[in-house]
Enzyme design. Structure first.
Site, PDB file in Angstrom:
ATOM      1  N   THR A 221       0.846  -1.194   0.000  1.00 12.54           N
ATOM      2  CA  THR A 221       0.000   0.000   0.000  1.00 12.54           C
ATOM      3  C   THR A 221       0.878   1.239   0.000  1.00 12.54           C
ATOM      4  O   THR A 221       1.668   1.450   0.925  1.00 12.54           O
ATOM      5  CB  THR A 221      -0.915  -0.003   1.225  1.00 12.54           C
ATOM      6  OG1 THR A 221      -1.717  -1.198   1.201  1.00 12.54           O
ATOM      7  CG2 THR A 221      -1.836   1.209   1.225  1.00 12.54           C
TER       8      THR A 221
ATOM      9  N   GLU B 224      -4.097  -5.082  -2.725  1.00 15.04           N
ATOM     10  CA  GLU B 224      -4.844  -6.178  -2.110  1.00 15.04           C
ATOM     11  C   GLU B 224      -5.993  -5.599  -1.296  1.00 15.04           C
ATOM     12  O   GLU B 224      -5.925  -4.484  -0.786  1.00 15.04           O
ATOM     13  CB  GLU B 224      -3.926  -7.034  -1.239  1.00 15.04           C
ATOM     14  CG  GLU B 224      -3.104  -6.277  -0.208  1.00 15.04           C
ATOM     15  CD  GLU B 224      -3.866  -5.942   1.057  1.00 15.04           C
ATOM     16  OE1 GLU B 224      -4.898  -6.599   1.303  1.00 15.04           O
ATOM     17  OE2 GLU B 224      -3.443  -5.034   1.793  1.00 15.04           O
ATOM     18  N   PHE B 225      -7.060  -6.405  -1.167  1.00 14.73           N
ATOM     19  CA  PHE B 225      -8.238  -6.012  -0.383  1.00 14.73           C
ATOM     20  C   PHE B 225      -8.629  -7.171   0.526  1.00 14.73           C
ATOM     21  O   PHE B 225      -9.750  -7.684   0.468  1.00 14.73           O
ATOM     22  CB  PHE B 225      -9.391  -5.623  -1.301  1.00 14.73           C
ATOM     23  CG  PHE B 225      -9.084  -4.469  -2.212  1.00 14.73           C
ATOM     24  CD1 PHE B 225      -9.181  -3.160  -1.771  1.00 14.73           C
ATOM     25  CD2 PHE B 225      -8.685  -4.691  -3.517  1.00 14.73           C
ATOM     26  CE1 PHE B 225      -8.894  -2.094  -2.600  1.00 14.73           C
ATOM     27  CE2 PHE B 225      -8.391  -3.634  -4.372  1.00 14.73           C
ATOM     28  CZ  PHE B 225      -8.489  -2.322  -3.903  1.00 14.73           C
TER      29      PHE B 225
ATOM     30  N   LYS C 290      -7.095   1.983  -3.583  1.00 19.95           N
ATOM     31  CA  LYS C 290      -6.780   1.300  -2.321  1.00 19.95           C
ATOM     32  C   LYS C 290      -6.989   2.232  -1.133  1.00 19.95           C
ATOM     33  O   LYS C 290      -7.668   1.880  -0.154  1.00 19.95           O
ATOM     34  CB  LYS C 290      -5.336   0.791  -2.362  1.00 19.95           C
ATOM     35  CG  LYS C 290      -4.806   0.280  -1.036  1.00 19.95           C
ATOM     36  CD  LYS C 290      -5.576  -0.935  -0.523  1.00 19.95           C
ATOM     37  CE  LYS C 290      -4.949  -1.467   0.759  1.00 19.95           C
ATOM     38  NZ  LYS C 290      -5.662  -2.646   1.273  1.00 19.95           N
TER      39      LYS C 290
ATOM     40  N   ASN D  44     -10.146   2.107   1.906  1.00 20.22           N
ATOM     41  CA  ASN D  44      -9.939   2.024   3.351  1.00 20.22           C
ATOM     42  C   ASN D  44     -10.427   3.273   4.065  1.00 20.22           C
ATOM     43  O   ASN D  44     -10.941   3.201   5.188  1.00 20.22           O
ATOM     44  CB  ASN D  44      -8.468   1.763   3.654  1.00 20.22           C
ATOM     45  CG  ASN D  44      -8.107   0.295   3.523  1.00 20.22           C
ATOM     46  OD1 ASN D  44      -8.965  -0.549   3.306  1.00 20.22           O
ATOM     47  ND2 ASN D  44      -6.841  -0.021   3.646  1.00 20.22           N
TER      48      ASN D  44
ATOM     49  N   PHE E 114     -19.231  -2.708   8.611  1.00 22.99           N
ATOM     50  CA  PHE E 114     -18.482  -1.597   9.198  1.00 22.99           C
ATOM     51  C   PHE E 114     -19.398  -0.547   9.833  1.00 22.99           C
ATOM     52  O   PHE E 114     -19.008   0.603   9.971  1.00 22.99           O
ATOM     53  CB  PHE E 114     -17.560  -0.950   8.160  1.00 22.99           C
ATOM     54  CG  PHE E 114     -16.391  -1.825   7.786  1.00 22.99           C
ATOM     55  CD1 PHE E 114     -15.158  -1.633   8.366  1.00 22.99           C
ATOM     56  CD2 PHE E 114     -16.538  -2.865   6.878  1.00 22.99           C
ATOM     57  CE1 PHE E 114     -14.080  -2.447   8.049  1.00 22.99           C
ATOM     58  CE2 PHE E 114     -15.481  -3.690   6.555  1.00 22.99           C
ATOM     59  CZ  PHE E 114     -14.242  -3.486   7.136  1.00 22.99           C
TER      60      PHE E 114
ATOM     61  N   GLY F 264      -9.151  -0.173  14.808  1.00 19.15           N
ATOM     62  CA  GLY F 264      -7.815  -0.400  15.348  1.00 19.15           C
ATOM     63  C   GLY F 264      -7.111  -1.571  14.710  1.00 19.15           C
ATOM     64  O   GLY F 264      -6.292  -2.218  15.344  1.00 19.15           O
TER      65      GLY F 264
ATOM     66  N   CYS G 189      -4.586  -1.760   9.180  1.00 18.76           N
ATOM     67  CA  CYS G 189      -4.639  -0.989   7.940  1.00 18.76           C
ATOM     68  C   CYS G 189      -5.307   0.373   8.079  1.00 18.76           C
ATOM     69  O   CYS G 189      -4.762   1.377   7.621  1.00 18.76           O
ATOM     70  CB  CYS G 189      -5.373  -1.795   6.860  1.00 18.76           C
ATOM     71  SG  CYS G 189      -4.513  -3.287   6.349  1.00 18.76           S
TER      72      CYS G 189
ATOM     73  N   LYS H  48      -3.348   3.348   9.781  1.00 19.21           N
ATOM     74  CA  LYS H  48      -2.167   3.662   8.978  1.00 19.21           C
ATOM     75  C   LYS H  48      -2.546   4.339   7.663  1.00 19.21           C
ATOM     76  O   LYS H  48      -1.962   5.366   7.283  1.00 19.21           O
ATOM     77  CB  LYS H  48      -1.390   2.369   8.705  1.00 19.21           C
ATOM     78  CG  LYS H  48      -0.238   2.502   7.724  1.00 19.21           C
ATOM     79  CD  LYS H  48       0.490   1.188   7.559  1.00 19.21           C
ATOM     80  CE  LYS H  48      -0.311   0.170   6.771  1.00 19.21           C
ATOM     81  NZ  LYS H  48      -0.331   0.480   5.319  1.00 19.21           N
TER      82      LYS H  48
END
Length: 488
Positions: A122, A147-148, A200, A204, A245, A253, A256, A259
């Site tokens: 990433t 990637e996922f 990507k 996220n 989600f 936490g 990914c 960050k």
């Protein structure tokens, strides 16, 4: 195809195993000698459900092996494609640290005959373009392919992905990806490498935004007759939104989302771009970590500043999720040090984390072997991980071991309000959660049919409900706790 996967961390090892099962001949490249020995012995150094078994099976086929040097193995039998899956951890300023990526590309670009290079790490938008400027020969045989993978279902996500994103400049890179994923049914998004990098990060960031939104709504569901579970259930049934989600808690936490949201915000600031929504998402999440401390101080002391000194606190779980052993950004990394720093005596239970790891991460905390040992004599319990053992525990017996005020803070909204309502405890969740019997005839008897006095608004002790009453929330059930890794 002959495939090299450089970097055998979570993504790299999952990919190496999955590609071997697809029929490719895969060499996993790992320079850490200890980790390499573990891999060569057929053991997975990272936890992911099903990965140890699939690793063993892939090695048994002869299509998966591990080595330290990509150059030496390429010299013997050239690779068709090299996947780069090394880490891009956060730098002190929040940006993505690319120091592991650059030396790998330096080495890969010296390989002859030249393989196709696929970067999966990433990285911020524009990174591939920057690398291509530094290495002009890279453009014709390069692809950025993010990637996922979801922790807990990574192997399935690789085998049956929601989409395959291919960022390329030339047909050669796209053709190599098509061959790599032959037989994998998924929609394809063909774009530039910079576009793929943004896909990507944007993905996220959106998932993080959903979590922060759910947590902000939970803060508004504080009245005696607004159930956050029901609210999120009703919101999520809209197909434009979905339930994923939307589970409130103490913030995102995993390894990914913290960050990547910070890295994207940093990248945007360097480009002079305003990101008020993204920064609000991050701010809501940062504040959420402190919610458990606020609850404890308000409930255990006479004022907001002196409630934790010498309090006995049981923390149940240090992982963000049971199916991931990555603790880098778990709420426990913030909550437990804050408790210790304010004078609380903390005992920690986590069935998937060794005692030495717990005490090493949290000096001053005591690791408990079982739930009873953790809870006995505690003034308060803080649930940070939805371990099945905690969800299904005999809370009547555990509650009897607590000292007043017998406070239970459900930081993952995973305990049953009905069961908590049967106990003489103070139950606090992230947003109000009503027992089914409090929702009228739909889920249980009407309030007026139960007899007895009604609770005051916001009362801590909830009423009981029939065991058969259904809960409204849609939740993902965690798997059984993982076995400890073998000695390395």
């Amino acid at each position: 195809m002959r495939v090299a996967v450089i970097g055998q961390g979570y993504v790299g090892l999952t990919g190496a195993v999955a590609l071997a099962h697809q029929g490719h001949h895969v060499t996993g490249i790992e320079q850490d000698p200890d980790r390499l020995r573990v891999l060569e012995a057929g053991r997975a150094p990272v936890f992911e459900p099903g990965l140890p078994e699939q690793l063993t099976a892939a090695q048994a086929t002869g299509r998966l092996r591990f080595a330290r040097s990509v150059t030496e193995n390429h010299r013997r039998t050239p690779f068709d494609i090299v996947l780069v899956t090394v880490g891009t951890p956060p730098a002190p300023d929040g940006s993505a640290d690319l120091t592991q990526v650059t030396p790998v590309l330096n080495e890969v670009l010296q390989l002859l005959p030249a393989p196709c290079v696929v970067l999966k790490s990433t990285v911020p938008p524009g990174t591939s373009a920057m690398l291509a400027e530094a290495y002009p020969r890279l453009r014709e045989r390069f692809a950025y392919n993010p990637e996922f993978l979801n922790q807990g279902s990574a192997l399935e996500d690789w085998a049956v992905p929601a989409r395959i994103v291919a960022g390329t400049w030339h047909e050669g890179g796209l053709r190599a990806l098509r061959e790599l994923y032959a037989g994998v049914a998924a929609p394809w998004v063909e774009t530039t490498p910079s576009g793929a990098e943004m896909i990507k990060y944007a993905s996220n960031a959106f998932l993080a935004t959903k979590i922060s939104f759910a947590n902000e709504v939970a803060g508004m569901c504080c009245g005696p007759d607004i159930d956050i579970d029901h609210v999120m259930l009703g919101v999520g049934f809209d197909p434009r939104i979905g339930h994923a989600f939307l589970q409130p808690g103490l913030g995102y936490g995993d390894s990914c989302l913290p960050k990547d949201t910070n890295a994207l915000a940093h990248w945007a600031s360097t480009e002079g771009l305003a990101t008020p929504l993204l920064r609000a998402t991050i701010a809501v999440n940062d504040a959420q970590f402190g919610l458990a401390i606020q609850m404890l101080r308000a409930e255990l002391g006479g004022g907001p500043a002196d409630g934790l000194a010498d309090a006995e606190i049981a923390v149940l779980g240090v992982r963000y999720e049971p199916w991931s052993d990555d603790l880098r950004a778990a709420p426990s990394r913030t909550v437990i040090p804050a408790l210790l720093g304010q004078g609380a005596r903390v005992r920690v239970w986590d069935p998937g984390t060794e005692a030495d790891t717990i005490t090493g991460l949290f000096p001053g905390a005591r690791a408990a072997e079982g739930l009873t040992e953790a809870v006995e004599g505690a003034h308060a319990v803080v649930v940070l991980t939805e371990w099945p053992q905690a969800i299904e525990a005999d809370w009547r017996a555990l509650a009897a071991l607590l000292y007043e005020p017998r406070l239970i803070i459900d930081g993952k909204n995973c305990l049953s309000p009905e069961r908590m309502g049967e106990l003489s405890v103070r139950y606090r969740s992230i947003g109000t959660r009503l027992p089914a019997s409090a929702v009228g005839g739909r889920l249980g008897p009407a309030a007026g049919d139960r007899g007895g006095a009604e609770p005051e608004p916001g009362a801590a002790v909830r009423r009981a409900a029939p065991e058969s009453a259904p809960r409204a929330a849609v939740r993902r059930l965690p798997p059984e706790p993982p076995p400890p890794l073998p000695d390395r």
